[in-house]
Design an enzyme around this catalytic site. Structure first.
Site, mmCIF file in Angstrom:
data_model
loop_
_atom_site.group_PDB
_atom_site.id
_atom_site.type_symbol
_atom_site.label_atom_id
_atom_site.label_comp_id
_atom_site.label_asym_id
_atom_site.label_seq_id
_atom_site.Cartn_x
_atom_site.Cartn_y
_atom_site.Cartn_z
ATOM 1 N N PRO A 150 -9.839 6.003 12.393
ATOM 2 C CA PRO A 150 -9.836 4.745 12.939
ATOM 3 C C PRO A 150 -11.354 3.806 12.743
ATOM 4 O O PRO A 150 -11.242 2.725 12.869
ATOM 5 C CB PRO A 150 -9.847 4.875 14.388
ATOM 6 N N GLU A 165 -9.711 14.372 18.724
ATOM 7 C CA GLU A 165 -10.654 12.869 18.750
ATOM 8 C C GLU A 165 -11.524 12.618 17.258
ATOM 9 O O GLU A 165 -12.308 11.743 17.351
ATOM 10 C CB GLU A 165 -11.549 12.906 19.982
ATOM 11 N N ARG A 220 1.201 4.953 -7.065
ATOM 12 C CA ARG A 220 2.037 4.149 -7.583
ATOM 13 C C ARG A 220 1.237 3.199 -8.975
ATOM 14 O O ARG A 220 1.659 2.657 -9.744
ATOM 15 C CB ARG A 220 2.332 2.916 -6.575
ATOM 16 N N ASP A 222 4.012 -6.091 -8.389
ATOM 17 C CA ASP A 222 4.055 -6.109 -6.821
ATOM 18 C C ASP A 222 3.474 -7.101 -6.323
ATOM 19 O O ASP A 222 2.187 -7.498 -6.557
ATOM 20 C CB ASP A 222 3.592 -4.690 -6.530
#
Ligand SMILES: O=C(NCc1ccc(CNCc2ncc[nH]2)cc1)c1csc2nc[nH]c(=O)c12
Length: 250
Positions: free
Chosen positions: A93, A120, A158, A173
């Site tokens: 994060p 964590e 991709r 895209d």
């Protein structure tokens, strides 16, 4: 492309390897995906892979010795398999927010070792000594790094030549040219009284191409004006967007 994954839950990645684009790419050996589970390096009776945080507080951290053993093994294999030193990515994060530019950079960075955290997270000294880049996939709280790792691998796969059958769709895209996609339509011609835009039934391919670009520009302007800030428009695109804005002026 060679990708090593360090994860306590390698089976989660079946969702990636058993299906679709990435599954086929692995099958066609366009991508090599290998897994290292820190639990395989546990030496104690309980085969523990987590450890308590210094300073106390809730939650556990990934146990350092088993995690590092897995990272080293993956890194070693990367060099053996490709002759190159891999970039070691830690999904966290606290990482840089993943976007298409970041994906393009990762897809062309040579072999990758992708570390998916649980609990964590991991000891900061491991981040400093063994991790090259930290990446997040967005500002929401997930239960671990595996889904983010799969998102990263799918997006990067991709872009590998030959992975997508119809290569052009990867090129066109919307996030590839920095715009949102235009609206799409398929049968039936009328749904609850709503018709398909005439231009799409006209067979006039130049007009269709123009209409689609105009819709992409207009929708980006309406929904994600921030994407337009970083993207210069040429004269034609500017003209189309202005037309769209006039047509949609409230
Ligand atoms: O490992 C990941 N998530 C598991 C996870 C979730 C929360 C916490 C920390 N919780 C306490 C706290 N937070 C802030 C202050 N204190 C640690 C680990 C993850 C990897 S990339 C990514 N991208 C988007 N979202 C994600 O969750 C992830």
């Amino acid at each position: 492309m060679w990708i090593g994954v360090v994860s306590l839950f390698p089976d989660m990645f079946d969702a990636l390897t058993q299906q679709g684009v990435v599954g086929r790419a692995v099958e066609k050996q366009r991508i090599a995906l290998e897994f290292w589970n820190p639990r395989d390096y546990a030496t104690d009776r309980h085969r523990s892979v987590d450890d308590r945080p210094y300073g106390g507080g809730p939650g556990m951290l990934m146990k350092v010795d088993t995690l590092r053993a897995a990272i080293f093994a993956a890194r070693e294999r990367a060099q053996q398999a490709t002759g190159l030193v891999p970039t070691v990515i830690y999904l966290s994060p606290q990482g840089r927010k993943l976007d298409q530019q970041g994906v393009q950079a990762l897809a062309s960075a040579g072999p990758l070792v992708v570390v998916a955290g649980r609990y964590e997270g991991i000891d900061e000294r491991v981040v400093e000594s063994d991790i090259d880049e930290e990446w997040s996939i967005g500002d929401y709280v997930l239960s671990g790094g595996e889904l983010p790792a799969m998102v990263l691998i799918d997006a990067a796969a991709r872009l590998i030549p030959g992975v997508l059958g119809h290569q052009d769709s990867a090129v066109e895209d919307s996030f590839n040219d920095g715009l949102l996609d235009c609206p799409h339509y398929t049968r039936p011609e009328i749904i609850d009284g709503r018709q398909v835009p005439d231009v799409l039934l006209s067979g006039n391919h130049a007009a269709i191409k123009r209409w689609r670009l105009k819709q992409s520009l207009g929708r980006t302007w309406q929904r994600r004006p921030d994407l337009l800030e970083g993207r210069p428009l040429d004269a034609e695109q500017r003209k189309l967007l202005n037309e769209f804005i006039e047509e949609h002026a409230l």
